[in-house]
Structure formats: C-alpha cells, structure tokens
Design a protein around this motif. Structure first.
Motif, PDB file in Angstrom:
ATOM      1  N   UNK A 297       0.828  -1.197   0.000  1.00 34.32           N
ATOM      2  CA  UNK A 297       0.000   0.000   0.000  1.00 34.32           C
ATOM      3  C   UNK A 297       0.871   1.259   0.000  1.00 34.32           C
ATOM      4  N   UNK A 298       1.947   1.224   0.789  1.00 32.07           N
ATOM      5  CA  UNK A 298       2.864   2.356   0.831  1.00 32.07           C
ATOM      6  C   UNK A 298       3.544   2.552  -0.521  1.00 32.07           C
ATOM      7  N   UNK A 299       3.859   1.430  -1.181  1.00 31.38           N
ATOM      8  CA  UNK A 299       4.491   1.509  -2.499  1.00 31.38           C
ATOM      9  C   UNK A 299       3.561   2.189  -3.498  1.00 31.38           C
ATOM     10  N   UNK A 300       2.284   1.824  -3.480  1.00 30.33           N
ATOM     11  CA  UNK A 300       1.314   2.444  -4.386  1.00 30.33           C
ATOM     12  C   UNK A 300       1.145   3.935  -4.095  1.00 30.33           C
ATOM     13  N   UNK A 301       1.001   4.255  -2.798  1.00 30.08           N
ATOM     14  CA  UNK A 301       0.775   5.652  -2.432  1.00 30.08           C
ATOM     15  C   UNK A 301       1.988   6.518  -2.758  1.00 30.08           C
ATOM     16  N   UNK A 302       3.198   6.015  -2.462  1.00 30.82           N
ATOM     17  CA  UNK A 302       4.403   6.809  -2.748  1.00 30.82           C
ATOM     18  C   UNK A 302       4.633   6.937  -4.245  1.00 30.82           C
ATOM     19  N   UNK A 303       4.245   5.902  -5.005  1.00 25.16           N
ATOM     20  CA  UNK A 303       4.381   5.978  -6.461  1.00 25.16           C
ATOM     21  C   UNK A 303       3.502   7.092  -7.018  1.00 25.16           C
ATOM     22  N   UNK A 304       2.291   7.141  -6.575  1.00 21.63           N
ATOM     23  CA  UNK A 304       1.381   8.195  -7.028  1.00 21.63           C
ATOM     24  C   UNK A 304       1.877   9.565  -6.581  1.00 21.63           C
ATOM     25  N   UNK A 305       2.357   9.635  -5.316  1.00 21.42           N
ATOM     26  CA  UNK A 305       2.866  10.899  -4.791  1.00 21.42           C
ATOM     27  C   UNK A 305       4.078  11.392  -5.588  1.00 21.42           C
ATOM     28  N   UNK A 306       4.991  10.464  -5.908  1.00 24.96           N
ATOM     29  CA  UNK A 306       6.175  10.827  -6.678  1.00 24.96           C
ATOM     30  C   UNK A 306       5.806  11.301  -8.076  1.00 24.96           C
ATOM     31  N   UNK A 307       4.861  10.604  -8.712  1.00 27.51           N
ATOM     32  CA  UNK A 307       4.422  10.979 -10.056  1.00 27.51           C
ATOM     33  C   UNK A 307       3.813  12.378 -10.066  1.00 27.51           C
ATOM     34  N   UNK A 308       2.980  12.659  -9.061  1.00 26.56           N
ATOM     35  CA  UNK A 308       2.350  13.981  -8.979  1.00 26.56           C
ATOM     36  C   UNK A 308       3.399  15.067  -8.765  1.00 26.56           C
ATOM     37  N   UNK A 309       4.355  14.823  -7.845  1.00 29.98           N
ATOM     38  CA  UNK A 309       5.418  15.797  -7.607  1.00 29.98           C
ATOM     39  C   UNK A 309       6.252  16.042  -8.857  1.00 29.98           C
ATOM     40  N   UNK A 310       6.520  14.946  -9.609  1.00 29.28           N
ATOM     41  CA  UNK A 310       7.295  15.072 -10.845  1.00 29.28           C
ATOM     42  C   UNK A 310       6.559  15.942 -11.854  1.00 29.28           C
ATOM     43  N   UNK A 311       5.277  15.750 -12.006  1.00 35.58           N
ATOM     44  CA  UNK A 311       4.502  16.539 -12.965  1.00 35.58           C
ATOM     45  C   UNK A 311       4.432  18.005 -12.538  1.00 35.58           C
ATOM     46  N   UNK A 312       4.307  18.249 -11.246  1.00 33.89           N
ATOM     47  CA  UNK A 312       4.275  19.627 -10.760  1.00 33.89           C
ATOM     48  C   UNK A 312       5.591  20.336 -11.060  1.00 33.89           C
ATOM     49  N   UNK A 313       6.724  19.635 -10.817  1.00 39.23           N
ATOM     50  CA  UNK A 313       8.040  20.226 -11.089  1.00 39.23           C
ATOM     51  C   UNK A 313       8.239  20.465 -12.584  1.00 39.23           C
ATOM     52  N   UNK A 314       7.734  19.521 -13.397  1.00 39.53           N
ATOM     53  CA  UNK A 314       7.851  19.697 -14.850  1.00 39.53           C
ATOM     54  C   UNK A 314       7.088  20.931 -15.319  1.00 39.53           C
ATOM     55  N   UNK A 315       5.917  21.149 -14.762  1.00 43.11           N
ATOM     56  CA  UNK A 315       5.136  22.326 -15.142  1.00 43.11           C
ATOM     57  C   UNK A 315       5.845  23.605 -14.716  1.00 43.11           C
ATOM     58  N   UNK A 316       6.457  23.591 -13.539  1.00 41.46           N
ATOM     59  CA  UNK A 316       7.201  24.763 -13.082  1.00 41.46           C
ATOM     60  C   UNK A 316       8.368  25.081 -14.024  1.00 41.46           C
ATOM     61  N   UNK A 317       9.128  24.029 -14.427  1.00 39.33           N
ATOM     62  CA  UNK A 317      10.253  24.225 -15.338  1.00 39.33           C
ATOM     63  C   UNK A 317       9.785  24.731 -16.705  1.00 39.33           C
TER      64      UNK A 317
END
Length: 366
Positions: A297-317
């Motif tokens: 469950x932690x693996x799924x949640x952290x995967x989604x969290x990491x993906x969202x953070x990555x997309x947010x950073x990409x939009x900022x760049x």
C-alpha cells in the motif's frame, strides 16, 4: 466467499490482498468480521431502543437498519484510514481521534443492550416509580377538591347539629311538662292544670318545628351529599384521566434513568465489553508489525505521490522556460529597426488624428 466479504468489510484494498499471503488475508478478514458484527450489534441495540420509543416493530427495524449501516460505515472508515508508520507515537496520534469516536460508538451501542439485559430489574424500578407517582398524583388532585369537600361535610355536620340542638330543646320541654303533671317541678301540683297545658302546647309547637326542621335539613343534607358524590366522581375522573400518563411512563429516557439507579458495576463491564469490541480492530492495526499489505500500500501511495510531484516540477520548469523565451524574443524585437519605423509611423498617425479631433471640437465651441 465469506473471507472475501469480511475483507470488504475491513476496508482493505482487495487488489493488493489478492496476491498477498493467506495470513495477511486472514488478518484483514478478522478485522472485517469485527466491523461487521459490531454493526450487527448496533442494529440490534438501536432496534430495541427505537422499539421502546415507537412501539412499532417495522419502524424499529427500518431505523435500526439505517443506524447499523451508519455504524458499519464509520467503523470501516476508522479502520481503513489507519496507516502504519515508522513511529508508534505517530501511529497512536493518528489513531487517537478514531479511538475517541470508537468510545462514543461503544457507549451508544452498549446502553440499549444494557437496558434489554437488565429489563426485569428496570421494570421493577419503573413499577416503584409509577406507584409513587400514582400516590403523589392522587394527593395533588385531592388538594384541588379537599377544601370544597371539607366545606360540604362541615355543612352537613352543622345541619345535623341544628337538629340535635332542637331535639335537646324538645326533650327539655317534654321533661318540663311531664314534671308539671307529676307535681315534681313547676307549680308542684299533681294533675294537668292550665300550667301543664301551657307547657304541653309549647312542647308540641317545638316538636312540630323539630319535625319540619328534620324534613328541611334532610333535604339539604341529601343535596349536599349529592354534591359530595359529584365531587368524588370528578376526583375519580381526573385520576382516571391522568393515570394513563403515569402508566405510559416507560419510554427510553425513563428506562435510561432507571438503569442508572441500578448498581453501576454490571453495566460498566458490559460497556467495557463493547468498548473492547469496538476498539479491537484499531488496536490490532496499532500493535501489529508492518506487514506485506502495508508495504504494498505504501508503495502504491508513494508511487502516485512521486508521479504527482514530478509533474508539478515539470510544469514549473516549463513555465520558467517559457518566461525566458519570451524575454529573449521581446528583447530581440526591440532592437529591430523595421519594427521601430512601423511603430513610429503608427504613432504619428495617431497624433494627427488626435490633433484633428481637438481642432474640430474647438471650432464647435466658437
């Protein structure tokens, strides 16, 4: 099938548990079973409590079912939202509001079942209270009628006393004229002379008055007794009208108050039992080590969290890059002579139009 149903009741992710070990499935099936049977007990308890309120079986079952589903949803939410952390203190702080909610649910569930378990004792307490209320009610109603009743009874006594006084007077006159005839009093002459006749007439007149007084007072006493009987009937009618209210003193609040008058220890242990049942899934998740399900469950949640953070950073760049490109484009354009000449020409035309408009407005004023 049953295990699958209890896993659903536990609020666990079915897809994660599908490929988990049997022990992990059994663990969450046990938690789900606790949640389900707690909701079942809530349904029974609320159904009984509502039956004492509405006195209708179908109404009690309907609203009891709604309450049971509500408790089921709350318990399922409480258990499913507790996540395993790396620190026990963090886990406990996370579970503390849920423990408080579980405490409230345990109280709500246990109280109606306590009333059912101690129903005979509660009925005895209610019977004593009803008897006391009946006597108190009769005394209070009697206070409304007693002044009038006392007055009427006193009137009867006064009328009877008046008759007794008149009888005593008649008897005295009788003794007087008899003594006159015997010569033992008065003139002390034996025989029925003029004095005897005079005293006899006085006695006969008083006797006639006594007979008339008895007739009149008897009618008055009968009328007063009729009023007394009507007063008693009114008293009994009011008692009969208020008695159903006392007989109906058997509602939910009355039973709760009666339960509180019983020894507290048995009720307290029943409450502890339901508290243990209600908090068992929470403590089971708190004391159990981090297991296969928690890691997945932690693996799924952290995967989604990491993906969202990555997309947010990409939009900022991307936004920063776009700003830099725009700055460079406008800087280059500002140095082009052709663009300068074009804007100079347009500015000249605009100033000419403004001068013409000003000249025309001045001509109209003149």
């Amino acid at each position: 099938m049953l295990q699958q149903f209890f896993i659903i009741c536990s609020g666990a992710d079915i897809n994660i548990l599908k490929n988990a070990s049997s022990s992990e499935k059994n663990k969450y099936a046990g938690i789900g079973a606790t949640v389900f049977f707690t909701a079942l007990m809530a349904f029974i308890a609320s159904g009984y409590a509502l039956y004492t309120v509405f006195d209708n079986l179908f109404t009690a079952i309907f609203f009891g079912l709604i309450w049971g589903l509500l408790i089921f949803n709350l318990d399922r939410f409480i258990v499913s939202t507790i996540k395993k952390r790396d620190s026990f203190l963090d886990e406990f702080l996370q579970a503390l509001p849920r423990l408080i909610l579980a405490l409230i649910i345990a109280i709500v569930i246990s109280k109606p079942l306590e009333m059912k378990i101690f129903e005979k004792e509660i009925n005895q307490v209610l019977l004593e209270e009803k008897n006391a209320m009946t006597l108190e009610n009769q005394e209070q109603i009697a206070l409304q009628f007693s002044p009038k009743e006392t007055e009427l009874k006193q009137n009867i006594e006064d009328l009877k006393s008046e008759i007794d006084t008149k009888e005593a007077e008649v008897n005295a006159l009788y003794d007087t004229y008899i003594s006159e005839a015997e010569g033992t009093a008065g003139t002390k002459k034996l025989g029925k002379g003029p004095v005897y006749k005079e005293k006899r007439d006085k006695h006969d007149a008083a006797l006639a008055q006594l007979q008339q007084l008895k007739t009149d007072n008897k009618a008055k006493i009968a009328a007063i007794e009729t009023q007394l009987e009507q007063l008693q009937n009114n008293y009994q009618t009011q008692v009969n009208n208020t008695q159903p209210i006392i007989d109906g003193f058997d509602g939910l609040m009355a039973r709760v108050n009666a339960l509180n008058k019983l020894p507290w220890l048995p009720s307290f242990f029943i409450f502890l039992l339901f508290l243990a049942i209600e908090t068992a899934p929470i403590f089971a998740k708190l004391i159990s080590p981090k297991s296969e399900y928690d890691f997945k469950l932690e693996d799924q949640e952290t995967a989604v969290k990491t993906l969202v953070q990555q997309r947010v950073e990409e939009r900022k760049l991307a936004l920063q890059t776009d700003f830099k490109i725009n700055d460079k484009v406008y800087t280059d354009l500002s140095e082009e002579d052709e663009l300068y000449q074009f804007k100079r020409k347009k500015a000249r035309e605009l100033m000419q139009l403004q001068a013409d408009a000003f000249y025309k407005s001045q001509q109209k004023l003149l």
